[in-house]
Design a protein around this motif. Structure first.
Motif, PDB file in Angstrom:
ATOM      1  N   LEU A  61      -4.708   7.463   9.319  1.00  9.73           N
ATOM      2  CA  LEU A  61      -5.790   7.166  10.294  1.00  9.73           C
ATOM      3  C   LEU A  61      -7.106   7.274   9.828  1.00  9.73           C
ATOM      4  CD1 LEU A  61      -4.137   8.597  13.587  1.00  9.73           C
ATOM      5  CD2 LEU A  61      -4.453   6.289  12.899  1.00  9.73           C
ATOM      6  N   ALA A  62      -7.299   8.353   9.109  1.00  8.54           N
ATOM      7  CA  ALA A  62      -8.566   8.653   8.462  1.00  8.54           C
ATOM      8  C   ALA A  62      -8.969   7.748   7.384  1.00  8.54           C
ATOM      9  CB  ALA A  62      -8.598  10.204   7.708  1.00  8.54           C
ATOM     10  N   LEU A  63      -7.870   7.216   6.550  1.00  9.06           N
ATOM     11  CA  LEU A  63      -8.128   6.145   5.458  1.00  9.06           C
ATOM     12  C   LEU A  63      -8.389   4.771   6.402  1.00  9.06           C
ATOM     13  CD1 LEU A  63      -5.473   6.613   2.907  1.00  9.06           C
ATOM     14  CD2 LEU A  63      -7.991   6.928   2.615  1.00  9.06           C
ATOM     15  N   ARG A  64      -7.683   4.473   7.325  1.00  9.70           N
ATOM     16  CA  ARG A  64      -7.987   3.183   8.168  1.00  9.70           C
ATOM     17  C   ARG A  64      -9.442   3.333   8.752  1.00  9.70           C
ATOM     18  NH1 ARG A  64      -4.900   2.167  13.770  1.00  9.70           N
ATOM     19  NH2 ARG A  64      -6.332   0.716  14.574  1.00  9.70           N
ATOM     20  N   LYS A  65     -10.014   4.375   9.199  1.00 11.78           N
ATOM     21  CA  LYS A  65     -11.199   4.476   9.511  1.00 11.78           C
ATOM     22  C   LYS A  65     -12.336   4.275   8.685  1.00 11.78           C
ATOM     23  CE  LYS A  65     -14.233   7.337  12.617  1.00 11.78           C
ATOM     24  NZ  LYS A  65     -14.283   8.416  13.440  1.00 11.78           N
ATOM     25  N   ARG A  66     -12.015   4.745   7.532  1.00 17.09           N
ATOM     26  CA  ARG A  66     -12.904   4.790   6.219  1.00 17.09           C
ATOM     27  C   ARG A  66     -12.974   3.340   5.831  1.00 17.09           C
ATOM     28  NH1 ARG A  66     -13.384   5.181   0.520  1.00 17.09           N
ATOM     29  NH2 ARG A  66     -14.682   6.583  -0.093  1.00 17.09           N
ATOM     30  N   MET A  67     -11.907   2.502   5.958  1.00 11.96           N
ATOM     31  CA  MET A  67     -11.768   1.210   5.325  1.00 11.96           C
ATOM     32  C   MET A  67     -12.570   0.139   6.203  1.00 11.96           C
ATOM     33  SD  MET A  67     -10.301   1.128   2.578  1.00 11.96           S
ATOM     34  CE  MET A  67      -8.987   1.833   1.560  1.00 11.96           C
ATOM     35  N   MET A 123     -15.041  -4.264   0.399  1.00  7.94           N
ATOM     36  CA  MET A 123     -14.082  -3.450   1.039  1.00  7.94           C
ATOM     37  C   MET A 123     -13.956  -1.997   0.061  1.00  7.94           C
ATOM     38  SD  MET A 123      -9.976  -4.160   1.183  1.00  7.94           S
ATOM     39  CE  MET A 123      -8.732  -3.171   1.122  1.00  7.94           C
ATOM     40  N   LYS A 124     -13.868  -1.027   0.743  1.00  3.80           N
ATOM     41  CA  LYS A 124     -13.945   0.346   0.253  1.00  3.80           C
ATOM     42  C   LYS A 124     -12.729   0.589  -0.522  1.00  3.80           C
ATOM     43  CE  LYS A 124     -17.518   2.119   3.176  1.00  3.80           C
ATOM     44  NZ  LYS A 124     -17.901   3.213   3.997  1.00  3.80           N
ATOM     45  N   ARG A 125     -12.610   1.543  -1.456  1.00  9.58           N
ATOM     46  CA  ARG A 125     -11.500   2.055  -2.273  1.00  9.58           C
ATOM     47  C   ARG A 125     -10.805   3.152  -1.517  1.00  9.58           C
ATOM     48  NH1 ARG A 125     -12.931   2.151  -8.359  1.00  9.58           N
ATOM     49  NH2 ARG A 125     -11.559   3.677  -8.109  1.00  9.58           N
ATOM     50  N   ILE A 126      -9.607   3.045  -1.899  1.00  7.91           N
ATOM     51  CA  ILE A 126      -8.847   4.489  -1.307  1.00  7.91           C
ATOM     52  C   ILE A 126      -9.455   5.698  -2.402  1.00  7.91           C
ATOM     53  CG2 ILE A 126      -6.614   5.671  -1.313  1.00  7.91           C
ATOM     54  CD1 ILE A 126      -5.361   2.966  -0.693  1.00  7.91           C
ATOM     55  N   PRO A 127      -9.661   6.724  -1.949  1.00  5.61           N
ATOM     56  CA  PRO A 127     -10.096   7.743  -2.544  1.00  5.61           C
ATOM     57  C   PRO A 127      -9.111   8.572  -3.302  1.00  5.61           C
ATOM     58  CG  PRO A 127     -10.206   8.410  -0.312  1.00  5.61           C
ATOM     59  CD  PRO A 127      -9.815   7.097  -0.298  1.00  5.61           C
ATOM     60  N   ILE A 128      -9.197   8.629  -4.530  1.00  4.63           N
ATOM     61  CA  ILE A 128      -8.008   9.225  -5.211  1.00  4.63           C
ATOM     62  C   ILE A 128      -7.764  10.716  -5.299  1.00  4.63           C
ATOM     63  CG2 ILE A 128      -7.200   9.361  -7.784  1.00  4.63           C
ATOM     64  CD1 ILE A 128      -8.519   6.941  -8.386  1.00  4.63           C
ATOM     65  N   VAL A 129      -8.739  11.555  -5.475  1.00  2.00           N
ATOM     66  CA  VAL A 129      -8.437  12.881  -5.091  1.00  2.00           C
ATOM     67  C   VAL A 129      -8.213  13.488  -3.907  1.00  2.00           C
ATOM     68  CG1 VAL A 129      -9.740  15.128  -5.597  1.00  2.00           C
ATOM     69  CG2 VAL A 129     -10.161  13.246  -7.250  1.00  2.00           C
ATOM     70  N   PRO A 130      -8.789  12.856  -2.940  1.00  4.24           N
ATOM     71  CA  PRO A 130      -8.190  13.516  -1.609  1.00  4.24           C
ATOM     72  C   PRO A 130      -6.674  12.831  -1.248  1.00  4.24           C
ATOM     73  CG  PRO A 130     -10.511  12.459  -1.301  1.00  4.24           C
ATOM     74  CD  PRO A 130     -10.197  12.263  -2.650  1.00  4.24           C
ATOM     75  N   THR A 131      -6.458  11.757  -1.744  1.00  8.03           N
ATOM     76  CA  THR A 131      -5.052  11.239  -1.554  1.00  8.03           C
ATOM     77  C   THR A 131      -4.203  12.022  -2.377  1.00  8.03           C
ATOM     78  OG1 THR A 131      -5.995   8.914  -1.270  1.00  8.03           O
ATOM     79  CG2 THR A 131      -3.747   9.131  -1.741  1.00  8.03           C
TER      80      THR A 131
END
Length: 188
Positions: free
Chosen positions: A179-185, A1-9
């Motif tokens: 939506l971008a995070l969901r697609k990334r995950m 599972m991919k992590r949520i990117p900190i800087v863009p978030t």
């Protein structure tokens, strides 16, 4: 599972926080504008005469009051589109005046359909202080017809629409980022 990117978030959250701040600021401006317009309405209704003050910061406090000034020297004349007291379109004739104190002031002399410059050598003018600041002559001078009386209801108060706009921008930014995070995950 991919992590949520900190800087863009963080960047998105800071942008959303700033958009919400701008929305709240517009709501604050809404209250300030309502108070200003109520003050202008009261000034217009009072009919009391106040001094015509030239510096814009001082003049703003006297908008929509009756006033008078002495035009010692007519420095220039201009013609702009305007409306008369009946609401008809035509030309508003204005003069740039030098007062006895040496300052300059704009006087809207009156209205006509004739584009030629009226003959006016200056003198005492009474009327309404309008934004600018300018004195809208009432009664008109130089053989002109009456201009439309300055009306504070002509000033837009659209701060609520701006606030809603900023809140919607913040919401849309969050939805797009989610939506971008969901697609990334999902790994797409």
């Amino acid at each position: 599972m991919k992590r949520i990117p900190i800087v863009p978030t963080l960047i998105v959250l800071l942008a959303v926080a700033y958009m919400v701040h701008l929305g709240l600021w517009q709501l604050d401006r809404l209250g300030q504008k309502d108070a200003m317009l109520a003050r202008y309405q009261a000034a217009q209704s009072s009919g009391s005469e106040v001094p015509f003050l030239i510096p814009p910061m001082l003049a703003e406090m006297n908008y929509y009051h009756r006033s008078r000034l002495d035009c010692d020297i007519v420095l220039s004349m201009t013609t702009l589109s305007g409306r008369n007291a009946k609401g008809e379109a035509g030309l508003a004739h204005s003069a740039q005046c030098q007062t006895p104190e040496g300052s300059t002031a704009t006087v809207v002399l009156g209205w006509s359909r004739d584009p030629s410059t009226p003959v006016w050598k200056g003198g005492r003018v009474t009327g309404w202080i309008a934004p600018g600041p300018r004195l809208v002559a009432d009664p008109p001078v130089a053989g002109l017809d009456a201009n439309a009386r300055p009306d504070p209801r002509d000033i837009p108060n659209n701060h609520l629409a701006y606030a809603v706009q900023w809140f919607l921008f913040a919401g849309v930014a969050l939805v797009i980022y989610a939506l971008a995070l969901r697609k990334r995950m999902r790994g797409s």
